[in-house]
Motif scaffolding. Sequence first.
Motif, PDB file in Angstrom:
ATOM      1  N   LYS A  48      41.862  53.254  50.269  1.00  0.00           N
ATOM      2  CA  LYS A  48      42.272  52.797  51.596  1.00  0.00           C
ATOM      3  C   LYS A  48      41.668  51.424  51.907  1.00  0.00           C
ATOM      4  N   ALA A  49      40.439  51.194  51.469  1.00  0.00           N
ATOM      5  CA  ALA A  49      39.815  49.885  51.676  1.00  0.00           C
ATOM      6  C   ALA A  49      40.588  48.805  50.927  1.00  0.00           C
ATOM      7  N   VAL A  50      40.980  49.107  49.684  1.00  0.00           N
ATOM      8  CA  VAL A  50      41.736  48.144  48.886  1.00  0.00           C
ATOM      9  C   VAL A  50      43.111  47.899  49.503  1.00  0.00           C
ATOM     10  N   ALA A  51      43.743  48.960  49.983  1.00  0.00           N
ATOM     11  CA  ALA A  51      45.059  48.798  50.604  1.00  0.00           C
ATOM     12  C   ALA A  51      44.980  47.916  51.843  1.00  0.00           C
ATOM     13  N   ALA A  52      43.890  48.044  52.596  1.00  0.00           N
ATOM     14  CA  ALA A  52      43.735  47.258  53.826  1.00  0.00           C
ATOM     15  C   ALA A  52      43.291  45.829  53.545  1.00  0.00           C
TER      16      ALA A  52
ATOM     17  N   GLN B 115      37.395  46.197  45.342  1.00  0.00           N
ATOM     18  CA  GLN B 115      37.837  46.559  43.990  1.00  0.00           C
ATOM     19  C   GLN B 115      36.669  47.074  43.152  1.00  0.00           C
ATOM     20  N   MET B 116      35.525  46.447  43.291  1.00  0.00           N
ATOM     21  CA  MET B 116      34.352  46.876  42.534  1.00  0.00           C
ATOM     22  C   MET B 116      33.970  48.312  42.890  1.00  0.00           C
ATOM     23  N   TRP B 117      33.934  48.599  44.194  1.00  0.00           N
ATOM     24  CA  TRP B 117      33.571  49.956  44.610  1.00  0.00           C
ATOM     25  C   TRP B 117      34.631  50.965  44.213  1.00  0.00           C
TER      26      TRP B 117
ATOM     27  N   ARG C 188      39.915  43.316  38.195  1.00  0.00           N
ATOM     28  CA  ARG C 188      40.396  42.678  39.421  1.00  0.00           C
ATOM     29  C   ARG C 188      39.230  42.191  40.264  1.00  0.00           C
ATOM     30  N   ALA C 189      38.150  42.959  40.317  1.00  0.00           N
ATOM     31  CA  ALA C 189      36.974  42.561  41.087  1.00  0.00           C
ATOM     32  C   ALA C 189      36.411  41.235  40.583  1.00  0.00           C
TER      33      ALA C 189
ATOM     34  N   ALA D 110      29.682  42.621  39.927  1.00  0.00           N
ATOM     35  CA  ALA D 110      31.019  42.948  39.436  1.00  0.00           C
ATOM     36  C   ALA D 110      31.149  42.602  37.958  1.00  0.00           C
ATOM     37  N   ALA D 111      30.614  41.451  37.565  1.00  0.00           N
ATOM     38  CA  ALA D 111      30.660  41.063  36.156  1.00  0.00           C
ATOM     39  C   ALA D 111      29.885  42.049  35.295  1.00  0.00           C
ATOM     40  N   SER D 112      28.743  42.513  35.788  1.00  0.00           N
ATOM     41  CA  SER D 112      27.950  43.480  35.034  1.00  0.00           C
ATOM     42  C   SER D 112      28.692  44.805  34.892  1.00  0.00           C
ATOM     43  N   ASP D 113      29.322  45.256  35.983  1.00  0.00           N
ATOM     44  CA  ASP D 113      30.109  46.489  35.913  1.00  0.00           C
ATOM     45  C   ASP D 113      31.188  46.382  34.837  1.00  0.00           C
ATOM     46  N   LEU D 114      31.917  45.269  34.864  1.00  0.00           N
ATOM     47  CA  LEU D 114      32.997  45.089  33.901  1.00  0.00           C
ATOM     48  C   LEU D 114      32.457  45.024  32.479  1.00  0.00           C
ATOM     49  N   GLY D 115      31.377  44.282  32.279  1.00  0.00           N
ATOM     50  CA  GLY D 115      30.805  44.165  30.944  1.00  0.00           C
ATOM     51  C   GLY D 115      30.342  45.499  30.398  1.00  0.00           C
ATOM     52  N   GLU D 116      29.727  46.299  31.234  1.00  0.00           N
ATOM     53  CA  GLU D 116      29.245  47.598  30.768  1.00  0.00           C
ATOM     54  C   GLU D 116      30.405  48.558  30.522  1.00  0.00           C
ATOM     55  N   TYR D 117      31.479  48.384  31.277  1.00  0.00           N
ATOM     56  CA  TYR D 117      32.688  49.170  30.980  1.00  0.00           C
ATOM     57  C   TYR D 117      33.200  48.810  29.587  1.00  0.00           C
ATOM     58  N   TYR D 118      33.297  47.522  29.311  1.00  0.00           N
ATOM     59  CA  TYR D 118      33.773  47.088  27.997  1.00  0.00           C
ATOM     60  C   TYR D 118      32.927  47.701  26.874  1.00  0.00           C
ATOM     61  N   ILE D 119      31.617  47.744  27.074  1.00  0.00           N
ATOM     62  CA  ILE D 119      30.718  48.266  26.049  1.00  0.00           C
ATOM     63  C   ILE D 119      30.919  49.759  25.847  1.00  0.00           C
ATOM     64  N   ALA D 120      31.098  50.491  26.948  1.00  0.00           N
ATOM     65  CA  ALA D 120      31.136  51.945  26.877  1.00  0.00           C
ATOM     66  C   ALA D 120      32.486  52.502  26.456  1.00  0.00           C
TER      67      ALA D 120
END
Length: 322
Positions: free
Chosen positions: A81-85, A93-95, A125-126, A136-146
């Motif tokens: 809902k936050a993203v839609a608004a 997007q990060m959350w 997107r974040a 946000a960059a750290s979240d994305l990077g750790e996603y890529y690793i995992a």
Amino acid sequence: MHPARLLISGLLIVALGNGVSARADNAPAYRALQHGQVDEASSLLRLQLAQNPSDAGAHQLLCRAAYAEEMADTAVDECQKAVAAAPTSGENQMWLGRALGLKAAHANKLSAFGLARQAHNAFERAVQLSPENARAASDLGEYYIAAPGIVGGGSDKAHRLAQSISSRFPAQSHRLLALLAEKQGDLAGAEREFKAAVAAGESAEAYIDLGFFYQRHQRPDEAATTISKALAADRTRGEVLVDAASILTDANRLPDVAEKALREYLDSGTQTDAAPVFKVHVQLGKLLAARGDRTGAKQQYQAALALAANYGPARKALSSLG
């Protein structure tokens, strides 16, 4: 609290950091959330949304309150809902990515992969929307690793991202390279990169990451020494105290220091939803219970439930005392 580890069908997804500034209308709820008063924060936010259902900030804060309590469905719903608004908010997007990761951690394998793809899209997107957001960059990077390539992961992507942020966020870049090396079994390279992250600024957070590395690889004495350096470098007296206590407890070292760190955090004015106060009460309660202080442990569990009445781990811990 140190980056929350969310298991997505066997994949380690790490969520970092804390939040954003609140609108004036939501400031009381934001303050309540930062101090672990999730029940109060949620009540205030729902009242606000009754008046303004499209308040993106209120939906994001409700998402974060649910995320702190590990209520995945509610967190995802509110972040959507936050993203839609406010679809151009990188923070929203990060959350959303974090909430989707939390939901995936409790889903069956088929559902988890679908949720992981959505989380990947949200994290990318974040970063696109907020390129200066190191978290946000750290979240994305750790996603890529995992994550495996089938859901958007990949070591090559993680390496490219680490290189691309090296000039803006050198410590975070070294941290991602360290995690990548560790994933690939290069422990010497991982240690070298974690130490490079420390050298990039000697921040308490970088020492914490190095300490966690030592603890994960059964090097408790080095973990304890590193945590002592983290505590000496810490200037905010925030969630670093909680991370330090976690490492010392897991390493079976310096229990008095761990207890002092948790109590200092609870008494500070610098709590955030990165280390939810009600969770810290539970953490301290377990430490006290392990040391034979059942009365003190009970008081901590009750304090947690006073802030978050539906927090299951606090109820379970309290009932375990009989």
